[in-house]
Design an enzyme around this catalytic site. Sequence first.
Site, short mmCIF file in Angstrom:
data_model
loop_
_atom_site.label_atom_id
_atom_site.label_comp_id
_atom_site.label_asym_id
_atom_site.label_seq_id
_atom_site.Cartn_x
_atom_site.Cartn_y
_atom_site.Cartn_z
N ARG A 1 0.74 -1.21 -0.11
CA ARG A 1 0.08 0.02 -0.08
C ARG A 1 0.88 1.28 -0.12
O ARG A 1 1.81 1.44 0.53
CB ARG A 1 -0.98 0.02 1.04
CG ARG A 1 -1.90 -1.08 1.29
CD ARG A 1 -2.78 -0.86 2.00
NE ARG A 1 -3.43 0.64 1.87
CZ ARG A 1 -4.78 0.89 2.45
NH1 ARG A 1 -5.53 -0.06 2.91
NH2 ARG A 1 -5.17 2.03 2.14
N GLY B 1 6.23 0.73 5.66
CA GLY B 1 7.29 0.03 4.78
C GLY B 1 7.34 0.22 3.62
O GLY B 1 8.58 0.02 2.91
N CYS B 2 6.16 0.45 3.07
CA CYS B 2 6.28 0.67 1.61
C CYS B 2 6.65 2.15 1.09
O CYS B 2 7.42 2.26 0.26
CB CYS B 2 4.57 0.66 0.98
SG CYS B 2 4.01 -1.03 1.39
N THR B 3 6.61 3.11 2.15
CA THR B 3 7.25 4.32 1.83
C THR B 3 8.71 4.22 2.01
O THR B 3 9.73 4.82 1.26
CB THR B 3 6.95 5.36 3.02
OG1 THR B 3 5.35 5.45 2.74
CG2 THR B 3 7.55 6.81 2.73
#
Length: 149
Positions: A38, A43-45
Site C-alpha cells: 500500500r 514499509g512501503c514508503t
Amino acid sequence: MVEVGQTAPDFEAKDQNGETITLSQYKGKKVVLYFYPRDNTPGCTAQACDLRDNIERLADNGYQVIGVSTDSEAKHRNFIEKYDLPFPLIADTDNAVHELYGTWQLKKNYGKEYMGTVRTTFIIDEQGKVSNVIAKVKTKEHTAQILGD
C-alpha cells in the site's frame, strides 16, 4: 509465483496517470518490478524512498524501476507527489498483474486471514527473463539487495 529463469509475464496496465504500461515496452532494458502492499504505509514508503534515493545508481546499472500495488491511480499520484518518486506506479486495482506474478496470496495477521500483496521484487533482464526474485525485501536497503551490494 514466477521463478528465476522464466520469461516474465507480459502485462498491460495503467500507471498513476492512466497511461498504459506494458512490460514488453521495456524489452532491451533491465527492469526492477516491485510489488508492494500500500501507498503511504511505513514499509512501503521506506522501500519507495530507498529506490528514489538510489535511482541514479540503478539507472547507471541499466535498471528501470516500476512499482505495482492495488492502490488507485489517484493514490499513486499522491504518493509520487508526496515523496517525489521518479518512476511509474501501476494501479493494479483488479489484481491482474499480481495474479500473473503470483504475488496475490493468502496472508495472516493477528490471527486473521485475508488476501493481499506479498512484497516481492522481480529483476528482469534485457531479454525479458527473470534473473532474480527478492522475496525477503529489506525495505530500507532494497537497492543494495537489487545491486548485490
